[in-house]
Design a protein around this motif. Sequence first.
Motif, PDB file in Angstrom:
ATOM      1  N   GLY A 811       0.806  -1.196  -0.035  1.00  0.00           N
ATOM      2  CA  GLY A 811       0.212   0.365  -0.084  1.00  0.00           C
ATOM      3  C   GLY A 811       1.006   1.192  -0.069  1.00  0.00           C
ATOM      4  N   ILE A 812       0.358   2.336  -0.636  1.00  0.00           N
ATOM      5  CA  ILE A 812       1.086   3.561  -0.838  1.00  0.00           C
ATOM      6  C   ILE A 812       0.180   4.672  -0.683  1.00  0.00           C
ATOM      7  CG2 ILE A 812       1.290   3.648  -3.171  1.00  0.00           C
ATOM      8  CD1 ILE A 812       3.765   5.131  -3.185  1.00  0.00           C
ATOM      9  N   LEU A 813       0.446   5.444   0.184  1.00  0.00           N
ATOM     10  CA  LEU A 813      -0.546   6.813   0.319  1.00  0.00           C
ATOM     11  C   LEU A 813       0.396   7.944  -0.226  1.00  0.00           C
ATOM     12  CD1 LEU A 813      -2.295   7.726   3.514  1.00  0.00           C
ATOM     13  CD2 LEU A 813      -1.101   9.599   2.259  1.00  0.00           C
ATOM     14  N   VAL A 814      -0.294   8.477  -1.178  1.00  0.00           N
ATOM     15  CA  VAL A 814       0.110   9.534  -2.104  1.00  0.00           C
ATOM     16  C   VAL A 814      -0.446  10.816  -1.563  1.00  0.00           C
ATOM     17  CG1 VAL A 814       0.403  10.419  -4.414  1.00  0.00           C
ATOM     18  CG2 VAL A 814       0.531   7.973  -4.128  1.00  0.00           C
ATOM     19  N   HIS A 815       0.172  11.801  -1.052  1.00  0.00           N
ATOM     20  CA  HIS A 815      -0.235  12.999  -0.547  1.00  0.00           C
ATOM     21  C   HIS A 815      -0.015  14.108  -1.496  1.00  0.00           C
ATOM     22  CE1 HIS A 815       0.347  16.723   2.161  1.00  0.00           C
ATOM     23  NE2 HIS A 815      -1.188  16.624   1.764  1.00  0.00           N
ATOM     24  N   LEU A 816      -1.163  14.632  -2.137  1.00  0.00           N
ATOM     25  CA  LEU A 816      -0.723  15.708  -3.060  1.00  0.00           C
ATOM     26  C   LEU A 816      -0.843  17.098  -2.211  1.00  0.00           C
ATOM     27  CD1 LEU A 816      -2.598  14.368  -6.186  1.00  0.00           C
ATOM     28  CD2 LEU A 816       0.092  14.144  -5.740  1.00  0.00           C
ATOM     29  N   ALA A 817       0.263  17.674  -1.776  1.00  0.00           N
ATOM     30  CA  ALA A 817       0.247  18.838  -1.176  1.00  0.00           C
ATOM     31  C   ALA A 817       0.089  20.017  -1.929  1.00  0.00           C
ATOM     32  CB  ALA A 817       1.650  18.845  -0.461  1.00  0.00           C
ATOM     33  N   GLY A 818      -0.743  21.071  -1.366  1.00  0.00           N
ATOM     34  CA  GLY A 818      -0.862  22.329  -1.630  1.00  0.00           C
ATOM     35  C   GLY A 818      -1.737  22.676  -2.862  1.00  0.00           C
ATOM     36  N   SER A 819      -2.296  23.780  -3.302  1.00  0.00           N
ATOM     37  CA  SER A 819      -2.890  24.132  -4.100  1.00  0.00           C
ATOM     38  C   SER A 819      -4.287  23.478  -4.231  1.00  0.00           C
ATOM     39  CB  SER A 819      -2.154  23.996  -5.768  1.00  0.00           C
ATOM     40  OG  SER A 819      -3.067  24.439  -6.416  1.00  0.00           O
ATOM     41  N   PRO A 820      -5.362  23.789  -3.646  1.00  0.00           N
ATOM     42  CA  PRO A 820      -6.540  23.243  -3.585  1.00  0.00           C
ATOM     43  C   PRO A 820      -7.127  23.182  -5.099  1.00  0.00           C
ATOM     44  CG  PRO A 820      -6.793  25.328  -2.366  1.00  0.00           C
ATOM     45  CD  PRO A 820      -5.396  25.076  -2.718  1.00  0.00           C
ATOM     46  N   ASP A 821      -7.069  24.415  -5.816  1.00  0.00           N
ATOM     47  CA  ASP A 821      -7.479  24.362  -6.878  1.00  0.00           C
ATOM     48  C   ASP A 821      -6.831  23.628  -8.312  1.00  0.00           C
ATOM     49  OD1 ASP A 821      -9.703  26.040  -5.964  1.00  0.00           O
ATOM     50  OD2 ASP A 821      -8.046  27.670  -6.382  1.00  0.00           O
TER      51      ASP A 821
END
Length: 919
Positions: A811-821
């Motif tokens: 399992g890998i958790l990919v956190h895409l940080a920043g920029s809600p748009d």
Amino acid sequence: MTATRYDVIIATDARLPGGTTASVAEEILAQHAAGYRTALVHLPSTLSATARPFSPRLQELVVTGRCDLVRHGPLHGDALIVRHPRVAAELDPGALPAVDVGSVLMIANQAPGTVDGARAAHYDPQVANERLAAWSGHEPRWVPIGPLVRRNLTALAPGLPLAEQDWVNVLDVDRWRVPRTAPRSPVRIGRHSRDHELKWPADAASLLAAYPAGFDVRILGGARSARALLGGRLPPSWTVYGFDELPVRRFLASLDVFVYHHHPAWVEAFGRTIIEALAAGLPTVLPPHFAELFGDVAHYTEPAGTATVVSALTADERSYLEASARGEAFVADRFSHTTHVRRIAALVGRSPTATRPATTPPPATRTRRRVLLVSSNGAGVGHLMRLLAIARRLPDDVEAIVLTLSQAVGVVRDLGFPVEYLPSRAAIDAPHAIWHGLLERRVLALIDEFDVEVVVFDGTWPYNGLVDALAKRPDVRSVWSRRGLWREDVHRHRLDLSDRFTVIVEPGELAAEADRGPTSGRRAEAEQVGPITFLRETEPLDRAAARAALGLEPEGRIALVQLGAGNINDTTSILGAVTGILRELDPTLTVCVTRSAIAAASDLPDGVRAVSYYPLARVFAAFDLAVAAPGYNTFHELLLAGLPTAFLPNRDTATDDQVARARWAAGRGLAVELTGEDPGTLRDELAALLAELDLVRERLAREIGWDDGAVDAARRIADLARSEAPTTRPALDAKGGAGPRSPERGPAYQLARTVFRRLPWTWRQRLLALTRGQLVRRRPSGTAPPVAARLPVPPGAGADPSTTAGDTAVGILVHLAGSPDADDAATVELVAAVQQMSGGFRPLFVTESADLRAYRAAGYGVEVLPSHEQLEQLAGSGAARRLVADRLRELQRSYEVDHVVSVGHHDHATLLGVLRGMG
């Protein structure tokens, strides 16, 4: 440095449980609200165990800056108020900080001696007086809190200087008020008191007469002493809750009559629980000696007369409600915060002031209360939109945070509310027990991180994970926004969870008289409000503005078709049939179809336009008629807009009785019901609507008035958020927990539940812990629970399922940080390509973006967090990074993910390196 001078210095043992500390807390709140500065001095005594911490309520007042905890002298103030004479009797003046005050009061909240005044059994008034005078340098003025204490003091210490007026306890009457309806059958009587032998009648016969058979008896505070008096066995009609097992107001709200009888040898100093009951609108039955304090607002009898008095009280609804109102008015007049502010003003010789400079600034406080809105996913967005309607109407001192299972995250984000998205159980294909654990931990995290005061759930079945979380946070009040008009064939056991909520709010239903479903028989337990719609009455555009907003011609008739997805050119589909028939009936009619309902705008035939506007109800004035499914939100929005409509009910809903709603409107001539998909029938029914547009419009204008139920719901939730609640309760709900339930509620279940409820409270908790451990297969203490959900993989990816999903995959958790748009589509495609080529991993995405279309198309699991800016606003500067890190750790444990990678939305190089390592 100049020492702080306080208006009031309150000295007491801050560890005391029960009424003394509750009274001190109420007085500090009243003083703070009125602008008085208060110091709190802790005086240790043998009344409390040495290791016991301060009362949680007093801790809260100190932390939030309502009073200053002063540990060192000298103390300067206008008045010193000492609570509890036994505390004063144990003072060591030489070990206390020096005080410089104008006057000293000794609040006698306990009588010194026995009921006959023969001896000082509890404390020596003269010793208490001498030690307090030695510490303060003033002769104390003694102030009893009730007439019984006054007489006892006069008998045992006739030389004490007694104040002329009693120092009655006070409370915030608005916080305790409970709307009352007719009594239940059987009538539910109850009491709230500490479990001490002197707090109960003297013998078994008196005890059974005071709380007689034939009534539903509820006890808060424990009943060990009563059980001993009755030979170890409580009556089967009794339900007993431990001390603080339930919030007191919630307990009082569940009763019809408050009954309190105690031992004849006990001198009840005041009876704080009695004024709480009166403030909650409970008619109250008491021993005759309380008449001197409570007058004609209570009802008096010896234990033997209790059944007769209660029966008379509850025989007539009007008289019962009048007794309820008298009690509320009496408490508001004599025992409110205003009463206390007046006596403080008289004591210090001036009106309150908030301008006196402080030597140190008060601690920073959060001025806005917070509520957590939780929406189920449902078949559409109705649950979420009702919650957002309420959120938009919350007052300025209350702010909303949203946790939704609906993928319409963008709607919430556009409105400016912090939102988290948790996938529904079906979206991640998780077993029930595992997914409910995920939900429980998420709700608990949000409550704790953001100091949530109230949790509001809108849905037709409260999730077990939600109910479990509420049971573990007793200081949090809860609201179930429970829409009515359920289908008659829906299992009624869903409503068994109603008593797990502080308040049930039922959104108003125009078609309420057509309701034959299971909620119709339980309407009395819910607080009714008007129909809840997203828009306020003044927000819809007029006809010209609405057509301009949609880019439509200002002249001509226009119809709106708002149905499910279908092929616009396929006349065998309901969408195609309706649009075709409308254009056939009136070739000049422009037909508009909501864009989400059609496959492609390029396929539109002549005379059909695609429209996209949010919220669509704002531009209803652009149309002359509509064809729509009568879901709750759409139905009420269309009728309130006065738009003639043909309703096509969805007959396959899980709970919503759309057929009943459509038939009610059609029966009153307010709409047309489309009864089937047969083209001939459809044609006749649509023709009938076109022929009567003006008449239907007139009926709607005459019969349908705007009643903004969201305002009342928001006000009720705000009141709960501003109120106080007990801060401790057992970790597991003593009413049976919220584990997986059988779909049927037969005699065996009812028998088991009855037996369970009669078990001692501690036994219930142990049984629940054992049962729940088996249900979710918990690991030994200290290890993470096995909650790994089966994370989805892109459908049709071509990889071997044995290596891309299930417990064998990494399992890998990919956190895409920043920029809600940000647009996450490119990142999703990268992950999908690598996964298809190499396999061996299952991803879960965490993003701040509100656009989930790419994830939905790929079939990936995704969760949404509030934006960095929103987290900073909620938790303070610099807190966002910590909160995100905590959430990622919680998700890693919850999903048993092996690796976590946090990258920017377009940092594909870093992400690609990690993914290749997974393969």
